[in-house]
Design an enzyme around this catalytic site. Sequence first.
Site, PDB file in Angstrom:
ATOM      1  N   LYS A  91       0.735  -0.988   0.051  1.00 17.74           N
ATOM      2  CA  LYS A  91       0.188   0.117   0.001  1.00 17.74           C
ATOM      3  C   LYS A  91       0.935   1.266   0.026  1.00 17.74           C
ATOM      4  CE  LYS A  91      -4.374   0.595   2.156  1.00 17.74           C
ATOM      5  NZ  LYS A  91      -5.487   0.476   3.192  1.00 17.74           N
ATOM      6  N   GLU A 123     -18.440  -5.423  11.143  1.00 20.45           N
ATOM      7  CA  GLU A 123     -19.529  -4.596  11.861  1.00 20.45           C
ATOM      8  C   GLU A 123     -20.459  -5.400  12.629  1.00 20.45           C
ATOM      9  OE1 GLU A 123     -18.579  -3.758   9.207  1.00 20.45           O
ATOM     10  OE2 GLU A 123     -17.689  -1.777   9.234  1.00 20.45           O
ATOM     11  N   ARG A 138     -25.360  -2.321   8.267  1.00 21.93           N
ATOM     12  CA  ARG A 138     -25.416  -3.840   8.028  1.00 21.93           C
ATOM     13  C   ARG A 138     -25.539  -4.586   9.362  1.00 21.93           C
ATOM     14  NH1 ARG A 138     -19.630  -5.355   5.281  1.00 21.93           N
ATOM     15  NH2 ARG A 138     -20.874  -4.381   3.673  1.00 21.93           N
TER      16      ARG A 138
HETATM   17  C1  LIG Z   1     -18.503  -2.224   5.838  1.00 17.24           C
HETATM   18  C2  LIG Z   1     -17.467  -1.184   5.687  1.00 17.24           C
HETATM   19  N1  LIG Z   1     -16.650  -0.859   7.185  1.00 17.24           N
HETATM   20  C3  LIG Z   1     -15.624  -0.303   6.873  1.00 17.24           C
HETATM   21  C4  LIG Z   1     -15.199   0.639   5.737  1.00 17.24           C
HETATM   22  C5  LIG Z   1     -14.191   1.467   5.594  1.00 17.24           C
HETATM   23  N2  LIG Z   1     -13.062   0.986   4.769  1.00 17.24           N
HETATM   24  C6  LIG Z   1     -12.929   1.556   3.547  1.00 17.24           C
HETATM   25  S1  LIG Z   1     -11.383   0.666   2.962  1.00 17.24           S
HETATM   26  C7  LIG Z   1     -11.172  -0.160   4.394  1.00 17.24           C
HETATM   27  C8  LIG Z   1      -9.972  -0.976   4.379  1.00 17.24           C
HETATM   28  C9  LIG Z   1      -9.966  -2.194   3.304  1.00 17.24           C
HETATM   29  O1  LIG Z   1      -9.036  -2.818   3.222  1.00 17.24           O
HETATM   30  P1  LIG Z   1      -8.435  -3.982   2.317  1.00 17.24           P
HETATM   31  O2  LIG Z   1      -9.871  -4.743   1.825  1.00 17.24           O
HETATM   32  O3  LIG Z   1      -7.477  -4.618   2.695  1.00 17.24           O
HETATM   33  O4  LIG Z   1      -8.131  -2.632   0.808  1.00 17.24           O
HETATM   34  P2  LIG Z   1      -6.901  -1.911   0.876  1.00 17.24           P
HETATM   35  O5  LIG Z   1      -6.918  -0.497   1.461  1.00 17.24           O
HETATM   36  O6  LIG Z   1      -5.825  -2.481   1.749  1.00 17.24           O
HETATM   37  O7  LIG Z   1      -6.596  -2.060  -0.689  1.00 17.24           O
HETATM   38  C10 LIG Z   1     -12.026   0.236   5.347  1.00 17.24           C
HETATM   39  C11 LIG Z   1     -11.951  -0.310   6.398  1.00 17.24           C
HETATM   40  C12 LIG Z   1     -16.160   0.114   4.607  1.00 17.24           C
HETATM   41  N3  LIG Z   1     -15.702   0.798   3.202  1.00 17.24           N
HETATM   42  N4  LIG Z   1     -17.113  -0.739   4.652  1.00 17.24           N
HETATM   43 MG   LIG Z   2      -5.216  -4.519   2.478  1.00 16.24          MG
END
Ligand SMILES: Cc1ncc(C[n+]2csc(CCOP(=O)(O)OP(=O)(O)O)c2C)c(N)n1
Ligand SMILES: [Mg+2]
Length: 634
Positions: free
Chosen positions: A282, A367, A395
């Site tokens: 990242k 969640e 959700r």
């Molecule tokens: C249900 C939900 N909870 C929290 C979030 C906030 N959120 C957006 S991106 C993210 C992290 C995602 O991590 P990953 O899937 O590993 O993707 P990366 O950013 O590492 O590419 C979170 C927690 C969300 N979008 N949806």
């Molecule tokens: Mg990730």
Amino acid sequence: MALLTRIRGPRDLDRLTPGQLAVLAEEIRGFLVEEVSKTGGHLGPNLGVVELTIALHRVFESPKDRILFDTGHQSYVHKILTGRQDFSKLRTKGGLSGYPSRAESEHDVIENSHASTVLGYADGLAKANQLQGHDDRHVVAVIGDGALTGGMAWEALNNIAEASDRPVIIVVNDNERSYSPTIGGLANHLATLRTTQGYERFLAWGKDALQRTPVVGQSLFETLHGAKKGLKDFIAPQGMFEDLGLKYVGPIDGHDVQALESALRRARGFGGPVIVHCLTQKGRGYRAAEQNEEDRFHAVPVIHPDTGLPVKSSGQDWTSVFGEEMVAIGRERKDVVGITAAMLHPVGLAPFAKEFPDRIYDVGIAEQHAAVSAAGLATGGLHPVVAVYATFLNRAFDQVLMDVALHKCGVTFVLDRAGVTGADGASHNGMWDMSILQIVPGLRLAAPRDADQLRAQLREAVEVDDAPTVVRYSKGTVGPAVPAVGKIGGMDVLRDGSVDGVDADVLIVSVGAMAQTCLEAAEKLAAQGISATVVDPRWVKPVDPELAPLAARHRAIITVEDNGRAGGVGAAISQSLRDAGVDVPLRDLGIPQTFLDHATRDQILAEIGLTADGVAEKAAALVAKVSLDPAAVL
Ligand SMILES: Cc1ncc(C[n+]2csc(CCOP(=O)(O)OP(=O)(O)O)c2C)c(N)n1
Ligand SMILES: [Mg+2]
Ligand SMILES: CC(=O)[C@@H](O)[C@H](O)COP(=O)(O)O
């Protein structure tokens, strides 16, 4: 940007040589840093998927083949490669969405920015292809290691793994982080799988190095090779994915286009469900992001591209007020614990975690589990504070209803980013919480109007040990303090429009962050000769019993909330007044029941009339109508 400007669509990638692809990747990184620094956005996640997205579009033929992104915040490179390179208005009105958008492109599918849904779409699309005989259409789902911690991902995996003849290509974008490092047994398993890459690299090195010293080297290599099976089984036992019935390809260097293409072609050829495990970084290629321990520049404001520092510093925000008060409460109440769904820093629980490391739980992007685990914690004698963004609580509604409320558990839900957030588009506005939570028996809901009220209402909430409590507030900078000039029941009077004991024409019920807007509206009404009293109920559920007699003394009532009108606070107040036999005309102002396109919060509030002018206009019209026909009830 010589090469990048020549890429008008995915097929323009086909004729590029490996050297040109490497150059293109660097041009895309430069583009991302330059453009997203100007607008803000998900810089870190997109810097991590440059080579992966190039390889995906070279191996698969979008839109015939569906390339799906979980959460969608990492789809900027996909947009760049599919003919959208004007990022000048990214995430602003009329500009590109920060997420896939079907209106923008035939290459885009999932607009919902709520995580852990992509495998569900993939399951459905694969079933649709199979039933309709579309054997030439591939379904490719890109899911992050964070999103993979969400329960829905596993519900879908269970279905995908069921049919060995139904092809779904699952690309795990494993950068070991959500915002912060990804937690849990899954993260540990992915780490185990990652070590095989180290193991494979070691063997490759060993084979090369040893074969350069033929006599000793060859026999030593054969010994090593013989140990390979045992070593691999030791450090990377049969993966859980393969146990589930999914083929597993990886781990693959997620920044090596050729390796990625080779793995994706292998996966495409399997003809069944397969996981391609890609190791990415990242924030790759941008030092400020790579070195950012907190979140690798997951989502940045407008920044200086050279330093990565924010261009303008914002005043104190709601999140930090909550974070500070949680620490103060934590010092006084040893039973108070915190829960985050993979968003420790964004929801403001990092200071609490620092001071009370054994009283904070990061459950991953989960969640629903957060709510049920909180019910367990409360049943076990603790008082959990579950901090999530308002939209993500949607959700977990059933768990709030049937696990927390039904069992009368003392759990406090703190909803950040409540109301119109704007830039993150339709699925990110916190516009449903004060509607869906209205129907939860026993639940108490507070909407603080400023920092002092947030502190006070959070403390009131954690005192409740036999029902769910909710405290919800906006995104960003908290406004100036709005003092009360009086008290009626539990309600704060913010402006008393009565004169010599004669009540005002209009009663304005201001919910949470709308206080300043309502006070300005009252001033505008006064200038038109219409007197107005403004009250803040503080706790909007249940409706304050003193509201009915207060309302009965006015000619018209206006409720103003930064929430959907449908089933919102205004609707609840209207029903409670009817139940009390008070038939004073009432207009409930809020967010219309629609999905809001991305724009700034102010642009959206202006469009929907949640401004001082808008409130004053609606109030004046109601008073005029009542004056014309006093018996009129809207
Ligand atoms: C249900 C939900 N909870 C929290 C979030 C906030 N959120 C957006 S991106 C993210 C992290 C995602 O991590 P990953 O899937 O590993 O993707 P990366 O950013 O590492 O590419 C979170 C927690 C969300 N979008 N949806
Ligand atoms: Mg990730
Ligand atoms: C994609 C996602 O859900 C989060 O990254 C969100 O975009 C962050 O929003 P804030 O910028 O309001 O923290």
